[in-house]
Design a protein around this motif. Structure first.
Motif, PDB file in Angstrom:
ATOM      1  N   ARG A 170       0.857  -1.119   0.104  1.00 59.59           N
ATOM      2  CA  ARG A 170      -0.207   0.090  -0.125  1.00 59.59           C
ATOM      3  C   ARG A 170       0.756   1.064  -0.412  1.00 59.59           C
ATOM      4  NH1 ARG A 170      -2.521  -3.462   4.322  1.00 59.59           N
ATOM      5  NH2 ARG A 170      -4.478  -4.195   3.135  1.00 59.59           N
ATOM      6  N   ALA A 171       1.898   0.978   0.766  1.00 54.88           N
ATOM      7  CA  ALA A 171       2.817   2.533   1.281  1.00 54.88           C
ATOM      8  C   ALA A 171       3.566   2.745  -0.066  1.00 54.88           C
ATOM      9  CB  ALA A 171       3.925   2.068   2.118  1.00 54.88           C
ATOM     10  N   VAL A 172       3.792   1.028  -1.313  1.00 56.69           N
ATOM     11  CA  VAL A 172       4.121   1.724  -3.404  1.00 56.69           C
ATOM     12  C   VAL A 172       3.416   2.212  -3.112  1.00 56.69           C
ATOM     13  CG1 VAL A 172       5.144   0.536  -4.755  1.00 56.69           C
ATOM     14  CG2 VAL A 172       6.179  -0.418  -2.173  1.00 56.69           C
ATOM     15  N   ALA A 173       2.333   1.685  -3.558  1.00 54.86           N
ATOM     16  CA  ALA A 173       0.872   2.599  -3.948  1.00 54.86           C
ATOM     17  C   ALA A 173       1.167   3.315  -3.991  1.00 54.86           C
ATOM     18  CB  ALA A 173      -0.087   0.947  -4.054  1.00 54.86           C
ATOM     19  N   ARG A 174       0.944   3.823  -2.773  1.00 58.97           N
ATOM     20  CA  ARG A 174       0.433   5.948  -2.856  1.00 58.97           C
ATOM     21  C   ARG A 174       1.630   6.659  -2.975  1.00 58.97           C
ATOM     22  NH1 ARG A 174      -2.522   3.439   2.443  1.00 58.97           N
ATOM     23  NH2 ARG A 174       0.032   3.130   3.592  1.00 58.97           N
ATOM     24  N   GLN A 175       2.585   6.115  -3.178  1.00 58.15           N
ATOM     25  CA  GLN A 175       3.878   6.600  -3.050  1.00 58.15           C
ATOM     26  C   GLN A 175       4.392   6.957  -5.023  1.00 58.15           C
ATOM     27  OE1 GLN A 175       6.194   8.219  -0.993  1.00 58.15           O
ATOM     28  NE2 GLN A 175       7.400   9.513  -3.463  1.00 58.15           N
ATOM     29  N   ALA A 176       4.140   5.391  -5.399  1.00 56.08           N
ATOM     30  CA  ALA A 176       4.092   5.873  -6.967  1.00 56.08           C
ATOM     31  C   ALA A 176       2.721   7.136  -7.542  1.00 56.08           C
ATOM     32  CB  ALA A 176       3.742   4.609  -7.189  1.00 56.08           C
ATOM     33  N   GLN A 177       2.177   6.434  -7.053  1.00 57.61           N
ATOM     34  CA  GLN A 177       0.884   7.982  -7.382  1.00 57.61           C
ATOM     35  C   GLN A 177       1.212   9.097  -6.895  1.00 57.61           C
ATOM     36  OE1 GLN A 177      -2.748   5.430  -5.151  1.00 57.61           O
ATOM     37  NE2 GLN A 177      -3.268   4.663  -7.218  1.00 57.61           N
ATOM     38  N   ALA A 178       1.734   9.265  -6.327  1.00 59.57           N
ATOM     39  CA  ALA A 178       1.794  11.012  -5.807  1.00 59.57           C
ATOM     40  C   ALA A 178       3.365  11.175  -6.989  1.00 59.57           C
ATOM     41  CB  ALA A 178       2.456  10.775  -4.474  1.00 59.57           C
ATOM     42  N   LEU A 179       3.934  10.265  -7.480  1.00 62.29           N
ATOM     43  CA  LEU A 179       4.583  10.970  -8.345  1.00 62.29           C
ATOM     44  C   LEU A 179       3.563  10.197 -10.111  1.00 62.29           C
ATOM     45  CD1 LEU A 179       7.499   8.713  -6.491  1.00 62.29           C
ATOM     46  CD2 LEU A 179       7.224  11.662  -6.795  1.00 62.29           C
ATOM     47  N   GLY A 180       2.721  10.530  -9.805  1.00 60.46           N
ATOM     48  CA  GLY A 180       2.399  10.590 -11.069  1.00 60.46           C
ATOM     49  C   GLY A 180       2.048   9.181 -12.096  1.00 60.46           C
ATOM     50  N   GLN A 181       2.481   7.753 -11.041  1.00 62.79           N
ATOM     51  CA  GLN A 181       2.786   6.103 -11.390  1.00 62.79           C
ATOM     52  C   GLN A 181       1.813   5.676 -11.525  1.00 62.79           C
ATOM     53  OE1 GLN A 181       6.394   6.174  -9.292  1.00 62.79           O
ATOM     54  NE2 GLN A 181       7.418   7.203 -11.399  1.00 62.79           N
ATOM     55  N   ARG A 182       0.522   5.414 -12.004  1.00 65.51           N
ATOM     56  CA  ARG A 182      -0.832   4.756 -11.243  1.00 65.51           C
ATOM     57  C   ARG A 182      -1.035   2.900 -11.964  1.00 65.51           C
ATOM     58  NH1 ARG A 182      -1.769   9.907 -12.507  1.00 65.51           N
ATOM     59  NH2 ARG A 182      -2.919  11.022 -10.289  1.00 65.51           N
ATOM     60  N   ARG A 183       0.073   2.530 -13.331  1.00 66.54           N
ATOM     61  CA  ARG A 183       0.071   1.414 -13.935  1.00 66.54           C
ATOM     62  C   ARG A 183       0.764   0.152 -13.758  1.00 66.54           C
ATOM     63  NH1 ARG A 183      -4.126   0.894 -17.439  1.00 66.54           N
ATOM     64  NH2 ARG A 183      -2.942  -0.040 -18.478  1.00 66.54           N
ATOM     65  N   ALA A 184       0.678  -0.940 -13.236  1.00 65.16           N
ATOM     66  CA  ALA A 184       1.826  -1.485 -12.379  1.00 65.16           C
ATOM     67  C   ALA A 184       1.866  -2.798 -13.261  1.00 65.16           C
ATOM     68  CB  ALA A 184       1.777  -1.239 -11.576  1.00 65.16           C
ATOM     69  N   LEU A 185       2.901  -2.936 -13.444  1.00 64.75           N
ATOM     70  CA  LEU A 185       3.275  -4.815 -13.754  1.00 64.75           C
ATOM     71  C   LEU A 185       3.568  -5.013 -12.427  1.00 64.75           C
ATOM     72  CD1 LEU A 185       5.350  -4.480 -16.749  1.00 64.75           C
ATOM     73  CD2 LEU A 185       2.887  -4.812 -16.327  1.00 64.75           C
ATOM     74  N   ALA A 186       3.782  -6.042 -11.951  1.00 61.67           N
ATOM     75  CA  ALA A 186       3.942  -6.678 -11.108  1.00 61.67           C
ATOM     76  C   ALA A 186       4.318  -8.737 -11.226  1.00 61.67           C
ATOM     77  CB  ALA A 186       2.658  -7.154  -9.898  1.00 61.67           C
ATOM     78  N   GLY A 261       3.943  -0.483 -23.850  1.00 56.93           N
ATOM     79  CA  GLY A 261       4.713   0.420 -23.723  1.00 56.93           C
ATOM     80  C   GLY A 261       3.645   1.281 -22.632  1.00 56.93           C
ATOM     81  N   ASP A 262       2.501   0.152 -21.790  1.00 54.48           N
ATOM     82  CA  ASP A 262       1.833   0.903 -21.570  1.00 54.48           C
ATOM     83  C   ASP A 262       1.538   0.837 -18.914  1.00 54.48           C
ATOM     84  OD1 ASP A 262       0.902  -1.796 -21.062  1.00 54.48           O
ATOM     85  OD2 ASP A 262      -0.970  -1.864 -21.556  1.00 54.48           O
ATOM     86  N   VAL A 263       2.874   1.169 -19.108  1.00 55.96           N
ATOM     87  CA  VAL A 263       2.728   0.774 -17.622  1.00 55.96           C
ATOM     88  C   VAL A 263       3.440   1.468 -16.968  1.00 55.96           C
ATOM     89  CG1 VAL A 263       2.293  -1.927 -17.056  1.00 55.96           C
ATOM     90  CG2 VAL A 263       4.566  -1.047 -17.769  1.00 55.96           C
ATOM     91  N   ASP A 264       3.887   2.320 -15.833  1.00 55.67           N
ATOM     92  CA  ASP A 264       4.432   3.135 -15.129  1.00 55.67           C
ATOM     93  C   ASP A 264       5.498   2.819 -14.275  1.00 55.67           C
ATOM     94  OD1 ASP A 264       3.049   4.722 -16.356  1.00 55.67           O
ATOM     95  OD2 ASP A 264       0.966   4.962 -15.026  1.00 55.67           O
ATOM     96  N   LEU A 265       5.292   1.317 -13.971  1.00 55.32           N
ATOM     97  CA  LEU A 265       6.603   1.604 -12.686  1.00 55.32           C
ATOM     98  C   LEU A 265       6.048  -0.639 -12.491  1.00 55.32           C
ATOM     99  CD1 LEU A 265       4.818   0.915  -9.294  1.00 55.32           C
ATOM    100  CD2 LEU A 265       3.363   1.928 -10.955  1.00 55.32           C
TER     101      LEU A 265
END
Length: 401
Positions: A170-186, A261-265
């Motif tokens: 959850r902390a990773v998701a919130r940090q990434a979203q704060a930097l404009g990163q919303r679409r992830a590969l896991a 090319g459709d992911v941010d992190l």
């Protein structure tokens, strides 16, 4: 304190033992304590247990698996709990009970603690043991050191705190979203904790308008994960398109596979030993320009060049700064478990249980603990907020939006 605590620990290893009202006075040193809770943000009428003063002499019972496969883990929590107790000038009586490794030994320790007059139970540590104690419907408040499964109702005055990988995701998701990163590969391990971390990441990203676009699972300890990573990154699909094009044209052409090319992190659930195997394979499969976030287990306290650039969210005990925290860590340095996250959990377990026992904590309160910024979010769950950092050549660099 450390020498005093180390001298007392052998006497605490049998099934039930009592901590002296105060340990012998140590040599003078800077005062060390867990910061007190901040002012409540919700009315004091929220469902807190009645102060133990109304029930007689306060007594905390710490229930841990001090024998069996989880003994080392339990000892670290115990050491942290006792160190915080010794730092508290008004600490209540503390007794320690070994719950062993079976359901029968757990029940026996639980019943013995109640028979000895415990007015607040702390523990157990494993999820299944926490669930078992919840099923007993205890007559006194409990702070379980793990979380009940989603959908399981907790008894009245049954609180939950733990080092859950979900908190890190959850902390990773919130940090990434704060930097404009919303679409992830896991990329997560084929294990229960990996699945839980993945669900928490996706849920938090979706709440902010993002999502986990694709996820792959891997077997921990397996060196070659190239196939799974190629599929995750879209490399396999790129190669398949090229093969189809070659078949249509009837001739070979120059080709360099491309990642999707459709992911941010990228989110990586991994221990440090697995991360050192997976990171080079991610980079080989065109992940070099994507930020890679990981769970806290990726960091073992030793920054390494092969993990440079990796981001993770962790406890203040491991990545925090400040004079008060430094003093606490220095005081614990002589203990074998003093540098562990579980030691930090033990310290916070004491701060919370003693505060709850005194009736001084309520829903909405926040405590700046050493396992995280702790908040009683409602019902019975104590949530953890974590800070995030990036591994660099000269150590750890805080991440900010």
């Amino acid at each position: 304190m450390p020498k005093t605590l180390a001298a007392l620990l052998p006497a605490l290893m049998f099934a039930c033992s009592e901590i002296p009202e105060r340990p012998p006075s140590p040599a003078p040193r800077a005062q060390v304590s867990v910061p007190p809770p901040s002012a409540p943000r919700l009315p004091a009428a929220s469902a807190a247990p009645a102060p133990l003063a109304s029930r007689g002499e306060p007594g905390l019972a710490l229930l841990l698996p001090l024998s069996g496969n989880f003994s080392v883990t339990a000892e670290a929590v115990r050491d942290g709990f006792l160190s915080a107790s010794f730092d508290d000038a008004a600490h209540p009586r503390v007794r320690i009970y070994d719950i062993g490794a079976t359901s029968d030994s757990l029940r026996a320790a639980y019943q013995k603690a109640l028979a000895d007059g415990a007015t607040f139970l702390v523990g157990p540590l494993r999820k299944e043991d926490v669930a078992a104690v919840a099923g007993f419907v205890p007559p006194v408040p409990v702070l379980g050191l793990n979380y009940l499964d989603a959908g399981v109702s907790a008894p009245f005055n049954f609180f939950q705190l733990g080092l859950a990988p979900e908190d890190e995701a959850r902390a990773v998701a919130r940090q990434a979203q704060a930097l404009g990163q919303r679409r992830a590969l896991a990329l997560v391990p084929d294990a229960d904790w990996g699945a839980r971390a993945l669900d928490a990441l996706d849920e938090t990203l979706r709440a902010g308008g993002g999502q986990v676009v694709r996820a792959q699972r891997y077997a921990q300890g397996t060196i070659d994960q190239s196939k799974a990573i190629a599929e995750l990154m879209g490399i396999s699909a790129s190669e398949e398109r090229h093969r189809a094009l070659t078949a249509v044209l009837g001739r070979k052409s120059e080709f360099e596979p491309q990642r999707r090319g459709d992911v941010d992190l990228i989110f990586l659930g991994a221990r440090s030993q697995d991360a050192r195997l997976l990171i080079p394979q991610l980079r080989f499969n065109r992940a070099g320009d994507l930020p890679v976030y990981a769970t806290a287990l990726v960091y073992d306290g030793k920054p390494a060049a092969d993990l440079n650039g990796l981001r993770f969210c962790d406890t203040p005990w491991w990545i925090g700064e400040g004079e008060a925290l430094a003093a606490q860590k220095a005081a614990a340095a002589s203990l074998p478990s003093g540098g562990t996250r579980l030691f930090a959990l033990g310290r916070d377990a004491y701060a919370l249980s003693s505060g709850l026992a005194r009736g001084s904590l309520h829903v909405g309160d926040v405590v700046d603990g050493v396992s995280g910024r702790l908040e009683w979010r409602g019902a019975s769950v104590i949530g953890r907020e974590l800070a995030c950092v990036q591994i660099s050549g000269d150590g750890l660099r805080p991440l900010t939006p």
